[in-house]
Design a protein around this motif. Structure first.
Motif, PDB file in Angstrom:
ATOM      1  N   GLY A 116      -8.530 -10.968   1.037  1.00 51.67           N
ATOM      2  CA  GLY A 116      -9.499 -10.177  -0.078  1.00 51.67           C
ATOM      3  C   GLY A 116      -9.191 -10.350  -1.249  1.00 51.67           C
ATOM      4  O   GLY A 116      -9.376  -9.630  -2.021  1.00 51.67           O
ATOM      5  N   GLY A 117      -8.392 -11.431  -1.563  1.00 52.40           N
ATOM      6  CA  GLY A 117      -8.082 -11.774  -3.273  1.00 52.40           C
ATOM      7  C   GLY A 117      -6.720 -10.939  -3.477  1.00 52.40           C
ATOM      8  O   GLY A 117      -6.096 -10.798  -2.665  1.00 52.40           O
ATOM      9  N   SER A 118      -6.660 -10.641  -4.979  1.00 58.51           N
ATOM     10  CA  SER A 118      -5.315 -10.254  -5.390  1.00 58.51           C
ATOM     11  C   SER A 118      -5.196  -8.601  -5.214  1.00 58.51           C
ATOM     12  O   SER A 118      -6.337  -8.014  -5.303  1.00 58.51           O
ATOM     13  CB  SER A 118      -5.301 -10.364  -6.899  1.00 58.51           C
ATOM     14  N   LEU A 119      -4.059  -8.391  -4.943  1.00 56.95           N
ATOM     15  CA  LEU A 119      -3.824  -7.041  -4.849  1.00 56.95           C
ATOM     16  C   LEU A 119      -3.657  -6.427  -6.278  1.00 56.95           C
ATOM     17  O   LEU A 119      -3.428  -6.895  -6.982  1.00 56.95           O
ATOM     18  CB  LEU A 119      -2.230  -6.690  -4.303  1.00 56.95           C
ATOM     19  N   PHE A 120      -4.241  -5.024  -6.091  1.00 57.95           N
ATOM     20  CA  PHE A 120      -4.066  -4.446  -7.615  1.00 57.95           C
ATOM     21  C   PHE A 120      -2.668  -4.269  -8.219  1.00 57.95           C
ATOM     22  O   PHE A 120      -2.651  -4.588  -9.249  1.00 57.95           O
ATOM     23  CB  PHE A 120      -4.231  -2.831  -7.375  1.00 57.95           C
ATOM     24  N   ALA A 121      -1.600  -4.415  -7.327  1.00 57.00           N
ATOM     25  CA  ALA A 121      -0.392  -4.537  -8.023  1.00 57.00           C
ATOM     26  C   ALA A 121      -0.034  -6.045  -8.536  1.00 57.00           C
ATOM     27  O   ALA A 121       0.872  -5.905  -9.320  1.00 57.00           O
ATOM     28  CB  ALA A 121       0.877  -4.276  -6.794  1.00 57.00           C
ATOM     29  N   LEU A 218      -1.248   5.583  -0.328  1.00 55.22           N
ATOM     30  CA  LEU A 218      -2.022   4.918  -1.224  1.00 55.22           C
ATOM     31  C   LEU A 218      -1.112   4.360  -2.391  1.00 55.22           C
ATOM     32  O   LEU A 218      -0.718   5.297  -3.273  1.00 55.22           O
ATOM     33  CB  LEU A 218      -3.187   5.811  -1.491  1.00 55.22           C
ATOM     34  N   HIS A 219      -1.060   3.128  -2.854  1.00 54.30           N
ATOM     35  CA  HIS A 219      -0.271   2.551  -3.960  1.00 54.30           C
ATOM     36  C   HIS A 219      -0.838   1.213  -4.269  1.00 54.30           C
ATOM     37  O   HIS A 219      -1.829   0.831  -3.466  1.00 54.30           O
ATOM     38  CB  HIS A 219       1.251   2.448  -3.360  1.00 54.30           C
ATOM     39  N   PRO A 220      -0.503   0.583  -5.190  1.00 52.43           N
ATOM     40  CA  PRO A 220      -1.135  -0.614  -5.739  1.00 52.43           C
ATOM     41  C   PRO A 220      -1.049  -1.811  -4.711  1.00 52.43           C
ATOM     42  O   PRO A 220      -1.985  -2.832  -4.679  1.00 52.43           O
ATOM     43  CB  PRO A 220      -0.431  -0.905  -6.848  1.00 52.43           C
ATOM     44  N   ALA A 221      -0.077  -1.727  -3.819  1.00 50.35           N
ATOM     45  CA  ALA A 221      -0.125  -2.927  -2.828  1.00 50.35           C
ATOM     46  C   ALA A 221      -1.172  -2.752  -1.559  1.00 50.35           C
ATOM     47  O   ALA A 221      -1.042  -3.435  -0.891  1.00 50.35           O
ATOM     48  CB  ALA A 221       1.090  -3.136  -2.398  1.00 50.35           C
ATOM     49  N   SER A 222      -1.774  -1.481  -1.640  1.00 54.59           N
ATOM     50  CA  SER A 222      -2.818  -1.358  -0.418  1.00 54.59           C
ATOM     51  C   SER A 222      -4.081  -1.152  -0.950  1.00 54.59           C
ATOM     52  O   SER A 222      -5.087  -0.663  -0.433  1.00 54.59           O
ATOM     53  CB  SER A 222      -2.272  -0.041   0.146  1.00 54.59           C
ATOM     54  N   VAL A 223      -4.511  -1.776  -2.144  1.00 55.21           N
ATOM     55  CA  VAL A 223      -5.690  -1.973  -2.891  1.00 55.21           C
ATOM     56  C   VAL A 223      -5.967  -3.468  -3.484  1.00 55.21           C
ATOM     57  O   VAL A 223      -4.808  -4.107  -3.803  1.00 55.21           O
ATOM     58  CB  VAL A 223      -5.709  -0.971  -3.934  1.00 55.21           C
ATOM     59  N   LEU A 224      -7.383  -3.903  -3.006  1.00 55.48           N
ATOM     60  CA  LEU A 224      -7.557  -5.221  -3.541  1.00 55.48           C
ATOM     61  C   LEU A 224      -8.548  -4.961  -4.703  1.00 55.48           C
ATOM     62  O   LEU A 224      -9.337  -3.940  -4.834  1.00 55.48           O
ATOM     63  CB  LEU A 224      -8.411  -5.900  -2.241  1.00 55.48           C
ATOM     64  N   THR A 225      -8.461  -5.854  -5.562  1.00 54.33           N
ATOM     65  CA  THR A 225      -9.138  -5.852  -6.931  1.00 54.33           C
ATOM     66  C   THR A 225     -10.555  -6.274  -6.910  1.00 54.33           C
ATOM     67  O   THR A 225     -11.058  -5.944  -8.045  1.00 54.33           O
ATOM     68  CB  THR A 225      -8.278  -6.458  -7.841  1.00 54.33           C
ATOM     69  N   GLY A 226     -11.075  -6.742  -6.191  1.00 53.81           N
ATOM     70  CA  GLY A 226     -12.148  -7.222  -6.161  1.00 53.81           C
ATOM     71  C   GLY A 226     -12.942  -8.294  -7.171  1.00 53.81           C
ATOM     72  O   GLY A 226     -13.669  -8.262  -7.808  1.00 53.81           O
TER      73      GLY A 226
END
Length: 343
Positions: A116-121, A218-226
């Motif tokens: 899914g690309g880069s993690l938010f983290a 929920l934390h920055p490593a469980s979110v993809l940045t789109g």
């Protein structure tokens, strides 16, 4: 897929996962290969395996027509085996907010996801304008929760733990009684707290906010940045949809419980700057503002939701592989750590 080309990383956890079973390992690798073949993809390169008490995750490089990419395999323990079915359902209900699985095996708790690309983290910087990215990410997560409100009963049917406030008190008592490492006075104090805890749950059930899906971690490593990337000056690029994943800890409950972990992450990130934290959390709460319900009223429910949410976090440590070498005391220590916060 050549097992000898797989790099295994345990993170220091002493856990026996299904990966140690040669038959299971071969079946999983064959399943991945077959799923890729249906998409006309072929594994190519060194596979990375991350073994944890709560999951087996493989990163598998693949040959694509546009170059080399990767897919991600995940195997869940029995108590979080609902995740593949949930991911498939979310890709139908809120397709713009999650990844669509390449394949799922709901019987075995297996899933295969595209990269899914880069993690938010990975894209966060120390630039003050990061707060805008945090606010937008939480706004989109809140919209996901709002959009899932009509599906809470279906989510529970799929096996997601039902921790709606009126049920959470039962789980609290079960964990108090079953957690082996609690000292006598601690257990007695938690038992004595049960009526108050039930009262908090009843109060939360009266909030104007409907129950939904809580990712619970929920934390920055469980979110993809789109597709968001830092600019040359360190600011994050604007626009783009965030995508949310890692639903193995999830439950059906009051959505504001998602702010327990996230609120602590924000406190660490912004050095306890309450004005920044409030701005980001307000971006989340805005999704529930409607006639008769103000932002100020919604803020008043956050502390209560986070107070009882520690039981949801404690429960996640009961969702591990049954064969894990972590002793019951080790696992229960994590459960007790969360329960003690109520004292």
């Amino acid at each position: 897929m050549d097992v000898n080309r797989i790099v295994v990383e345990t993170g220091g956890y002493r856990a026996v996962t299904p990966w140690e079973d040669e038959t299971w390992r071969e079946e999983a690798l064959d399943w991945i290969t077959a799923a890729l073949a249906r998409r006309r993809l072929v594994a190519d390169g060194q596979v990375w395996a991350r073994l944890r008490p709560w999951s087996v995750v493989l990163r598998v490089p693949v040959l694509r027509t546009d170059g080399v990419g990767a897919v991600w395999f995940k195997a869940n323990p029995p108590r979080s085996a609902f995740e593949p079915a949930v991911m498939a359902a979310l890709s139908r209900w809120v397709p713009e907010r999650v990844l669509e699985p390449i394949a799922v095996d709901t019987a075995r708790g297996w899933s295969l996801l595209p990269d899914g690309g880069s993690l938010f983290a990975e894209v966060l910087t120390n630039n003050p304008e990061d707060v805008n990215a945090w606010a937008e990410m939480l706004r989109q997560y809140a919209l996901l929760q709002r959009e899932l409100e009509p599906h809470v009963d279906q989510l529970a049917t799929l096996g997601v733990p039902d921790f709606r406030p009126r049920r959470l008190a039962e789980r609290f008592l079960a964990l108090v009684e079953s957690t082996s490492v609690l000292r006598g006075p601690e257990r007695a104090a938690l038992r004595a707290l049960a009526p108050r805890f039930e009262g908090w749950c009843q109060e939360l059930a009266q909030s104007p906010v409907s129950c939904s899906l809580d990712q619970s971690d929920l934390h920055p490593a469980s979110v993809l940045t789109g597709g968001r990337r830092p600019l040359d000056d360190g600011r994050l690029t604007g626009g783009g949809a965030y995508r949310f994943f890692d639903w193995g800890d999830a439950s059906v409950t009051h959505p504001f419980m998602s702010l327990l972990v996230l609120g602590r992450v924000l406190g660490e990130r912004f050095d306890q700057d309450q004005s920044v934290r409030a701005r980001v959390l307000d971006a989340y709460l805005d999704a529930w503002v409607q006639p008769g319900t103000s932002l100020a009223e919604l803020r008043s429910w956050v502390d209560l939701a986070c107070r009882v949410a520690v039981v949801c976090r404690a429960d996640t440590w009961d969702r591990v592989f049954p064969t894990m070498l972590l002793t019951t005391a080790d696992r229960d220590a994590h459960i007790a750590r969360w329960l003690r916060e109520l004292l």
